[in-house]
Design an enzyme around this catalytic site. Structure first.
Site, mmCIF file in Angstrom:
data_model
loop_
_atom_site.group_PDB
_atom_site.id
_atom_site.type_symbol
_atom_site.label_atom_id
_atom_site.label_comp_id
_atom_site.label_asym_id
_atom_site.label_seq_id
_atom_site.Cartn_x
_atom_site.Cartn_y
_atom_site.Cartn_z
ATOM 1 N N SER A 136 3.235 25.220 -51.597
ATOM 2 C CA SER A 136 3.001 24.758 -50.239
ATOM 3 C C SER A 136 4.215 25.038 -49.341
ATOM 4 O O SER A 136 4.617 26.188 -49.191
ATOM 5 C CB SER A 136 2.633 23.267 -50.268
ATOM 6 N N ASP A 325 -8.222 27.141 -51.745
ATOM 7 C CA ASP A 325 -7.337 26.438 -50.814
ATOM 8 C C ASP A 325 -7.513 27.012 -49.418
ATOM 9 O O ASP A 325 -7.495 28.225 -49.222
ATOM 10 C CB ASP A 325 -5.883 26.601 -51.264
ATOM 11 N N CYS A 328 -3.144 26.821 -47.213
ATOM 12 C CA CYS A 328 -2.223 27.943 -47.480
ATOM 13 C C CYS A 328 -3.005 28.980 -48.278
ATOM 14 O O CYS A 328 -2.668 29.314 -49.409
ATOM 15 C CB CYS A 328 -0.978 27.486 -48.236
ATOM 16 N N HIS A 382 -5.339 24.303 -53.905
ATOM 17 C CA HIS A 382 -3.935 24.349 -53.489
ATOM 18 C C HIS A 382 -2.974 24.137 -54.653
ATOM 19 O O HIS A 382 -1.906 24.735 -54.702
ATOM 20 C CB HIS A 382 -3.725 23.267 -52.422
#
Length: 415
Positions: A136, A325, A328, A382
Site C-alpha cells: 500500500s 484490489d 492500489c 489488496h
C-alpha cells in the site's frame, strides 16, 4: 529455538528525549543465515501488527485472543522485522511534535537510523542479505528507504546494510499514472457504467496537471493535487454499493472494510502490554489518522523516480499485486512499471508474460527482465499474504533465492 523479541528503539538525542519506535523481530524458523526482511505497512499511519497477525507473521489470532502458529509465516524463510512507523503509528510514540513526519526524507532517515541501531544490537545479522517489503503506502516508503540505505552504504558511514531488493505489494508509487487507472480498472471489472466512466474521467486532466505541479518537493501544490485527484477514487467508491475497495469481491465491513478489532483488543490487554514493555498509557490504534494527515503533502509525489538508479546497481525490485484490489490496483501498477525509464525498459516491455506456478498450478501472471519482476496474483485483493498465504510465502522464498523467474515457462497472452 526461534528468537522472538519486541522492543522499543529509542532515539537518543537532546532534542528527542522521549521518541520511541516499536518493533517485533522474529528469527527464521529455518536458518539464522536466511535474509533479513523489514516489513512496512502503509496507511500512512497503519501498524505493521496488522500484517503480523493477519497476513504473514509467525502467529494468527484466534477468536478467544490466543495465538496459533501461522503455517505460512514469512519467518519460515527469513528473519523478519515488523516496525510501527512513522512515529505515532501503532505503539510508536513521542512526547514532541518535532517527531511528526511529513515526507519521505523524515521517514527514511528514521528507518535508516533504526536499522543502524538494530544491526548494532544484532551484529550476527549484519552480513545477511537484506530486503525491504511492504504494501500500500509502503510504495512510497520502500523506494525512499532503499535510496537512503544505498546513500549510507556509498558514503561508508555507519554499518553497511547488505541491501539486495525491494518488494512492493499493491503499492502507491507513481500517482500520476496510477490515479487515471482507477476508472479503467473499475470499468473493466464492471463495477461502474460507461456513463459514469466518462463522467469521472473528465477530472483526469486537472488531476494529472496538479500532480505535475506537486513534483517531488511541493507542499501547497501537493495538497492541491490530493484534493483534485482523490475524487477519482471516491466517486467510484460512492457508486459501488458498499463493495470493499480493497477487494471488490467482498462487502465493505468495519472501519477499514475489514474487521481488525481482534488485534486491537489483544494489544490493549494489560498483560500483553506488560509482556511487550509498552507503557500502560500508550493506546494501540490500527491506523492513526493524525499520521495520515501529517503526510498529506507526500501523497502525490512520485517515488518511482529513485528506482532506476537502484535497478542499475542490480538491486532487485518485485512488484506484486492482487487482481481484485481497487485502491492500489494491478493496472495502475502495471502501467507505471512499464513507463519507468531505465536501461532495461525496452527489454522489460517486450518480455513475455508467463505463468507464476505454485504447486504446479497457475497462481498468477509473471513478467521479468533483469532485476525487475511484476506479478499479478490471482484470487487476491489488496493484502496478498492474507488472501493467498501459500502463494505469497512461495513467492518470497523463490525471489530471495533467485529462483522466482527461472521456474516459469508457460507463456500466456498479453494482459
Amino acid at each position: 529455538m526461534q528468537e522472538q523479541q519486541s522492543y522499543f528503539y529509542n532515539f537518543y538525542s537532546k532534542e528527542r528525549q522521549n521518541c520511541r519506535m516499536f518493533y517485533f523481530f522474529f528469527e527464521s524458523r529455518k536458518a539464522k543465515a536466511d535474509p533479513v526482511v523489514i516489513w512496512l505497512t502503509g496507511g500512512p499511519g497503519c501498524s505493521s501488527e496488522l500484517a503480523l497477525f493477519y497476513e504473514n507473521g509467525p502467529f494468527k489470532l484466534t477468536n478467544n485472543l490466543s495465538l496459533v502458529w501461522n503455517d505460512y509465516g514469512w519467518d519460515k524463510v527469513s528473519n523478519i522485522i515488523y516496525i510501527d512507523q512513522p512515529t505515532g503509528t501503532g505503539f510508536s510514540y513521542s512526547s514532541s511534535d518535532q517527531d511528526t513526519r511529513y515526507n519521505e526524507t523524515g521517514v527514511s532517515n528514521d528507518l535508516y537510523n533504526f536499522l543502524q541501531a538494530f544491526f548494532k544490537v544484532h551484529p550476527d545479522y549484519v552480513k545477511n542479505d537484506f530486503y525491504i517489503m511492504g504494501e500500500s503506502y509502503a510504495g512510497h516508503y520502500i523506494p525512499a528507504l532503499a535510496t537512503r540505505i544505498n546513500k549510507g552504504n556509498k558514503k561508508k558511514k555507519g554499518i553497511h546494510i547488505n541491501l539486495k531488493g525491494m518488494g512492493i505489494g499493491n503499492g502507491l508509487t507513481n500517482p500520476e499514472i496510477q490515479y487515471p487507472a482507477y476508472t479503467d480498472f473499475a470499468l473493466a471489472n464492471k463495477i461502474i457504467s460507461k456513463t459514469d466512466y466518462d463522467k469521472i474521467n473528465l477530472q483526469i486532466p486537472a488531476c494529472v496537471k496538479a500532480i505535475r505541479q506537486c513534483g517531488t518537493t511541493g507542499t501547497e501544490t501537493c495538497y492541491s493535487a490530493y484534493i483534485k485527484c482523490q475524487p477519482l477514487l471516491f466517486d467510484i467508491i460512492n457508486l459501488i454499493d458498499n463493495k470493499n475497495y480493497y477487494d471488490i469481491r467482498k462487502k465493505c465491513e468495519g472501519r477499514y472494510c475489514y474487521d481488525f478489532s481482534q488485534v486491537e483488543k489483544f494489544l490493549e490487554e494489560v498483560s500483553v502490554k506488560k509482556a511487550l514493555g509498552v507503557p500502560s498509557n500508550i493506546r494501540f490504534v490500527s491506523c492513526n489518522n493524525r499520521v495520515q494527515d501529517a503526510m498529506i503533502n507526500d501523497w502525490m509525489r512520485n517515488l518511482a523516480l529513485g528506482i532506476p538508479d537502484l535497478l542499475e546497481q542490480n538491486i532487485q525490485l518485485l512488484i506484486y499485486t492482487g487482481e481484485f484490489d481497487l485502491i492500489c490496483n494491478w493496472l495502475g501498477n502495471w502501467r507505471w512499471v512499464h513507463a519507468m525509464a531505465w536501461s532495461g525498459q525496452k527489454e522489460f516491455v517486450a518480455a513475455s508474460n508467463v505463468s507464476y506456478l505454485v504447486d504446479g498450478k497457475e497462481a498468477g501472471i509473471l513478467k521479468n527482465h533483469g532485476p525487475l519482476t511484476f506479478i499479478k496474483v490471482q484470487n487476491a485483493g489488496h493484502m496478498v499474504p492474507m488472501d493467498q498465504p501459500r502463494v505469497a510465502l512461495r513467492m518470497l522464498e523463490l525471489w530471495i533465492t533467485g529462483k522466482l523467474t527461472s521456474l516459469q515457462n508457460d507463456v500466456v497472452p498479453p494482459l
